[in-house]
Design an enzyme around this catalytic site. Sequence first.
Site, PDB file in Angstrom:
ATOM      1  N   SER A 203      37.516 104.109  14.265  1.00 24.56           N
ATOM      2  CA  SER A 203      36.660 104.896  13.383  1.00 24.56           C
ATOM      3  C   SER A 203      37.524 105.913  12.651  1.00 24.56           C
ATOM      4  O   SER A 203      38.261 106.683  13.275  1.00 24.56           O
ATOM      5  CB  SER A 203      35.574 105.613  14.189  1.00 24.56           C
ATOM      6  N   ALA A 204      37.450 105.888  11.319  1.00 24.53           N
ATOM      7  CA  ALA A 204      38.218 106.824  10.492  1.00 24.53           C
ATOM      8  C   ALA A 204      37.249 107.662   9.665  1.00 24.53           C
ATOM      9  O   ALA A 204      36.030 107.590   9.836  1.00 24.53           O
ATOM     10  CB  ALA A 204      39.184 106.052   9.598  1.00 24.53           C
ATOM     11  N   SER A 205      37.774 108.448   8.748  1.00 29.49           N
ATOM     12  CA  SER A 205      36.922 109.381   7.999  1.00 29.49           C
ATOM     13  C   SER A 205      35.952 108.672   7.075  1.00 29.49           C
ATOM     14  O   SER A 205      34.849 109.151   6.841  1.00 29.49           O
ATOM     15  CB  SER A 205      37.796 110.347   7.191  1.00 29.49           C
ATOM     16  N   ILE A 206      36.338 107.508   6.538  1.00 23.35           N
ATOM     17  CA  ILE A 206      35.475 106.845   5.556  1.00 23.35           C
ATOM     18  C   ILE A 206      34.897 105.523   6.044  1.00 23.35           C
ATOM     19  O   ILE A 206      33.958 105.008   5.454  1.00 23.35           O
ATOM     20  CB  ILE A 206      36.225 106.603   4.231  1.00 23.35           C
ATOM     21  N   GLN A 208      34.486 102.469   9.594  1.00 19.98           N
ATOM     22  CA  GLN A 208      34.753 102.095  10.976  1.00 19.98           C
ATOM     23  C   GLN A 208      34.759 100.579  11.097  1.00 19.98           C
ATOM     24  O   GLN A 208      34.192  99.868  10.264  1.00 19.98           O
ATOM     25  CB  GLN A 208      33.778 102.746  11.945  1.00 19.98           C
ATOM     26  N   LYS A 224      35.093  95.715   8.604  1.00 20.75           N
ATOM     27  CA  LYS A 224      35.338  97.108   8.220  1.00 20.75           C
ATOM     28  C   LYS A 224      34.178  97.544   7.325  1.00 20.75           C
ATOM     29  O   LYS A 224      33.932  96.949   6.277  1.00 20.75           O
ATOM     30  CB  LYS A 224      36.677  97.219   7.471  1.00 20.75           C
ATOM     31  N   ASP A 362      51.739 102.513   4.859  1.00 16.66           N
ATOM     32  CA  ASP A 362      51.239 103.245   6.028  1.00 16.66           C
ATOM     33  C   ASP A 362      51.548 102.453   7.301  1.00 16.66           C
ATOM     34  O   ASP A 362      50.652 102.037   8.029  1.00 16.66           O
ATOM     35  CB  ASP A 362      49.731 103.469   5.891  1.00 16.66           C
TER      36      ASP A 362
END
Length: 537
Positions: A203-206, A208, A224, A362
């Site tokens: 789960s990320a900021s924008i 999951q 996603k 990244d």
Amino acid sequence: MAVVTVLKGVSNGRLSLLPHSQLTIVRPRNIGYPNRRRNVLRIFARYSQAQDLFTSSLQDRLENLPKLVEDIVQTSLNTGPRGALRLAQGVQAFVGVGTEWLQDVSKTANSTTGLPTQLHLGLLSPLYLRKLFERMGATYIKLGQFIASTPTLFPPEYVQEFQYCFDRAPAVPFEEIQTILREELGRPIDTVFEYIDPTPVASASIAQVHGAKIRDTGEDVVIKVLKPGIEDILVADLNFIYIAARILEFLSPDLSRASLVAIVKDIRQSMLEEVDFNKEATNVETFRRYLEAMGLTRQATAPKVYRQYSTKRVLTMERLYGVPLTDLDSIKSLVSNPETSLITALNVWFGSLVACESFHADVHAGNLWQLRDGRIGFLDFGIVGRISPKTWAAMEVFLQSIAIEDYESMASALIDMGATGKDVDSKSFARDLEKIFLSIQDLDTEIIVAAARDTNTNATTVAANVAFDERQMNALYLDVVRVGESYGLKFPREFALLMKQLLYFDRYTRLLAPNMNMYRDRRIKLVSNQRQRNIYQ
């Protein structure tokens, strides 16, 4: 005879001119005071020059005013009523962090050492600004991540503080994820997926990610999903930031020389691309085509994209099974020689710099895996970079100079890469770079070794992993940027992305191949720009 304009006295703090009809002609009665006469003429000349500059600046601003108004109106229309909601949420966040700051000030008010710098700067300090961003939600967390990843644009203390924005975000309830899937797929979920794990893989900021299985084929996939309301929030927030930047540049033309609006546009484009999963799907497919064109599919892979089950808000991809490149013990259970895996990862990534339309920007451990089938897996293409021929040519020299520790060549490469309007003392710059790169050897990398004994077989299992502080890595890169800027250099953003990935690989080398120098080893190929581009084309 000298003619000057006579100034009225200062009244209410302002200085005003007499009307042209009241101009006074000053006739010097004594020509024995040439210095006084020259001073009067000099004052008149400076005043005329300042008046001309002001008039010119005012005229430029008036000419740009219609465009500014048009931009504000158009951006406001695009934002719509969601802007009012975000404004209310912003006020609430501001009050919350402001209250926290006041409490901290009151705690240190009686201190004999005075207020810390963080408290002096108020909500503009790195600490409280980061807290405000976190309260404001996804847009500002992403903006904080952009600040943390772009030390070429932002002060080092802000870059370091905003590293905390990379921490794990809370998950959205699975029921909300199901609602989005039904809307995006346009059909019942169980007609597409046999099973979806309600517990998110990440789960990320924008967004999951959830594991799933396709009904028709039985293939394992990951889905996603863009978190609900994120796109509206991003558009409203980024439009507000853009309007603020436009107004600031209008009121202070000096800011245009700092490219404030251009920076905001870059942020807006980057962040909006990251929430468009069609673009991420294209990035993945581009990388897969690069692997096929270069004959690398047996060495590395990226997830297959299922376009028929993907939309702008949902991305369905092949599920890859493996372990992060920092899990040494697990890697040894999958391959006989971890060093070979690292060399493969390096060659594939270096090759993509020049032979692919974009490169993975990244490659932290969560996105670079040793797969069960022995290949290297590249995951999550939400952040990619594109390198210009000029930057790559300089970067190639830069990498070669690192290999042979030729700091004068390194300085020349960085000078070629950085935009500067003044001459640079390359020898002095080289000496400063040498001090920085020698400090790489002093970076702390903690190898964690754990031993466990099986009570049934009496066998001992040893596990090793690597732990390193990203803030320490970033500080090293900041040193390079800081020294470069002291010589008037402004590095392109892709240089920041490239350097950060190189520092990631340096950490992996320390764990998987501690005796290898990734810049000198002949097994690692830095192929020339033109040759590889021709192969790919």
